[in-house]
Design an enzyme around this catalytic site. Structure first.
Site, mmCIF file in Angstrom:
data_model
loop_
_atom_site.group_PDB
_atom_site.id
_atom_site.type_symbol
_atom_site.label_atom_id
_atom_site.label_comp_id
_atom_site.label_asym_id
_atom_site.label_seq_id
_atom_site.Cartn_x
_atom_site.Cartn_y
_atom_site.Cartn_z
ATOM 1 N N ARG A 185 -8.484 -3.088 7.150
ATOM 2 C CA ARG A 185 -7.180 -2.482 6.863
ATOM 3 C C ARG A 185 -6.683 -2.796 5.454
ATOM 4 O O ARG A 185 -5.623 -2.318 5.056
ATOM 5 C CB ARG A 185 -6.146 -2.997 7.880
ATOM 6 C CG ARG A 185 -6.103 -2.244 9.159
ATOM 7 C CD ARG A 185 -5.411 -0.878 9.004
ATOM 8 N NE ARG A 185 -3.955 -0.985 9.001
ATOM 9 C CZ ARG A 185 -3.166 -0.416 8.088
ATOM 10 N NH1 ARG A 185 -3.673 0.264 7.088
ATOM 11 N NH2 ARG A 185 -1.870 -0.533 8.170
ATOM 12 N N LYS A 186 -7.409 -3.614 4.701
ATOM 13 C CA LYS A 186 -6.892 -4.050 3.397
ATOM 14 C C LYS A 186 -7.388 -3.139 2.270
ATOM 15 O O LYS A 186 -8.084 -2.164 2.509
ATOM 16 C CB LYS A 186 -7.272 -5.508 3.151
ATOM 17 C CG LYS A 186 -6.952 -6.437 4.300
ATOM 18 C CD LYS A 186 -5.466 -6.523 4.671
ATOM 19 C CE LYS A 186 -5.327 -7.425 5.884
ATOM 20 N NZ LYS A 186 -3.990 -7.701 6.311
#
Ligand SMILES: *Cc1c(COP(=O)(O)O)cnc(C)c1O
Length: 381
Positions: A185-186
């Site tokens: 998700r980064k």
């Protein structure tokens, strides 16, 4: 209305042929965990952020744990953290044996409010963890100033913030220790993964030993040695290592980082320009002296007519994935049970009213327009 038939996910990592080939190469070489790719990835991150040392770990959570331990933090100590962050920030403090002391945030930036940090300092305080929430750097000068005056460590949680800038400098070069995440998700990803950056050689060395079972000789050094080398285990360590499979992906991701950041900023600013006039919807605030990574695009529902959860449900009907903004850790059952009631009005309001909408580098303008039009029609209902 623009119609996009596909389900629009919250994110889509930029993984392609380069990453695939890099992984195949590592697997074919057989050297999947000796650390040569890990060392190269560390070097790429250190030089990108402008830090002397980088130590790769299995996640940002384990990076934070090691960083706190090698600041000498343990039972009886207090660490100041925001509650408006992912639960891992405070969990790492508990794993170190210390107590997290939750401090409220600034209502415009969603980051630690320095005046409230100052008020929370006690004789037991040993460190502050400023979080660069959603990729927006915290007010680092103000936090460093408090830390200096009270003799505190600063461990920056920059999980979503690789590539962000604060007053011209890249995050990762500004705090005593900075921790990044490479979760999917980064901003960039290795599947799971983390990194500590620091200019402190002693702490970097301790973290390198600690992440690999406390061994006195690293696998890489052993495999590169011409003579037999037998390691010892002088300290209690962890298995918090990153593999060369992950690092080979990370090396490729670093080469795309500037492009990824450019795309994220373009899309983030395009959202802000398009959503600014919708009543009851507040786009993110970006102070003039910082650069946001837009790891996520976070809006706030400010009118009483729609609850955030209703907006999420209406977006889901349109096949658009959303996520609640950021959690309030102090309201979670484990923390409530262990520490009782804590009142953080700004955190509680923002945890209730913020919402993340899809933003990823390969998002097309048509996809983004569909999100914008959907938000507009949901909000005027
Ligand atoms: C994602 C995140 C973490 C945890 O990172 P992992 O690599 O999944 O351990 C910690 N803090 C913040 C602010 C995050 O966004």
């Amino acid at each position: 209305m623009t119609q996009v038939q596909v389900f629009l996910p919250i994110t889509r990592p930029c993984l392609s042929r380069e990453e695939e080939e890099a992984v195949i190469e590592v697997i074919r070489s057989g050297w999947v965990s000796q650390g040569a790719r890990v060392a190269a990835f560390e070097e790429a991150v250190a030089s990108y952020v402008g830090a002397r040392y980088a130590v790769a770990t299995s996640s940002c959570t384990t990076a934070l744990h090691l960083a706190l331990l090698y600041c000498g933090i343990g039972p009886g100590d207090e660490v100041i953290v925001p509650s408006f962050t992912f639960i891992a920030t405070a969990n790492a403090v508990l794993h170190s044996g210390a107590k997290p002391v939750f401090v409220d945030i600034d209502r415009r930036t969603y980051n630690l409010d320095p005046a409230k940090v100052e008020e929370a300092v006690s004789p037991r305080t040993r460190a502050i963890i400023p979080v660069d929430q959603i990729g927006l750097p915290a007010d680092l000068d103000a936090i460093q100033d408090i830390a200096r005056r009270h003799g505190l460590h600063v461990v920056e949680d920059a999980a979503p913030a690789i590539g962000a800038r604060y007053r011209g400098e890249r995050v990762g070069s500004l705090s005593e220790l900075t921790c990044f995440s490479f979760h999917a998700r980064k901003v960039i990803t290795t599947g799971e993964g983390g990194m500590i950056t620091t200019n402190n050689e002693e702490m970097a060395t301790q973290a390198r030993i600690g992440r690999s079972h406390g061994a006195s000789i690293s696998d890489l050094a052993r495999h590169q040695a011409n003579a037999v080398a037998i390691e010892e285990y002088p300290v209690l360590g962890f298995n918090y290592r990153m593999t060369d499979i992950q690092a080979s992906i990370g090396i490729q991701q670093m080469q795309k980082l500037d492009w990824i950041l450019e795309r994220r900023r373009t899309l983030g600013e395009r959202y802000t320009a398009a959503l600014g006039d919708i009543e009851g919807l507040e786009p993110p605030f970006v102070p003039p002296d910082v650069e946001h990574t837009y790891q996520s695009y976070c809006v706030r529902i400010t009118n009483g007519r729609h609850s955030r959860d209703e907006v999420m449900a209406a977006m889901m009907e349109r096949h658009i994935a959303t996520r609640r903004g950021v959690m309030a850790i102090h309201l979670e059952p484990y923390y409530r049970r262990r520490f009782g009631a804590v009142s953080l009005p700004v955190t509680e309001e923002m945890a209730r009213t913020t919402l993340l909408v899809p933003l990823f580098p390969t998002m097309t303008e048509a996809e983004q327009d569909y999100v914008i039009e959907s938000l507009r029609s949901v909000m005027i209902r």
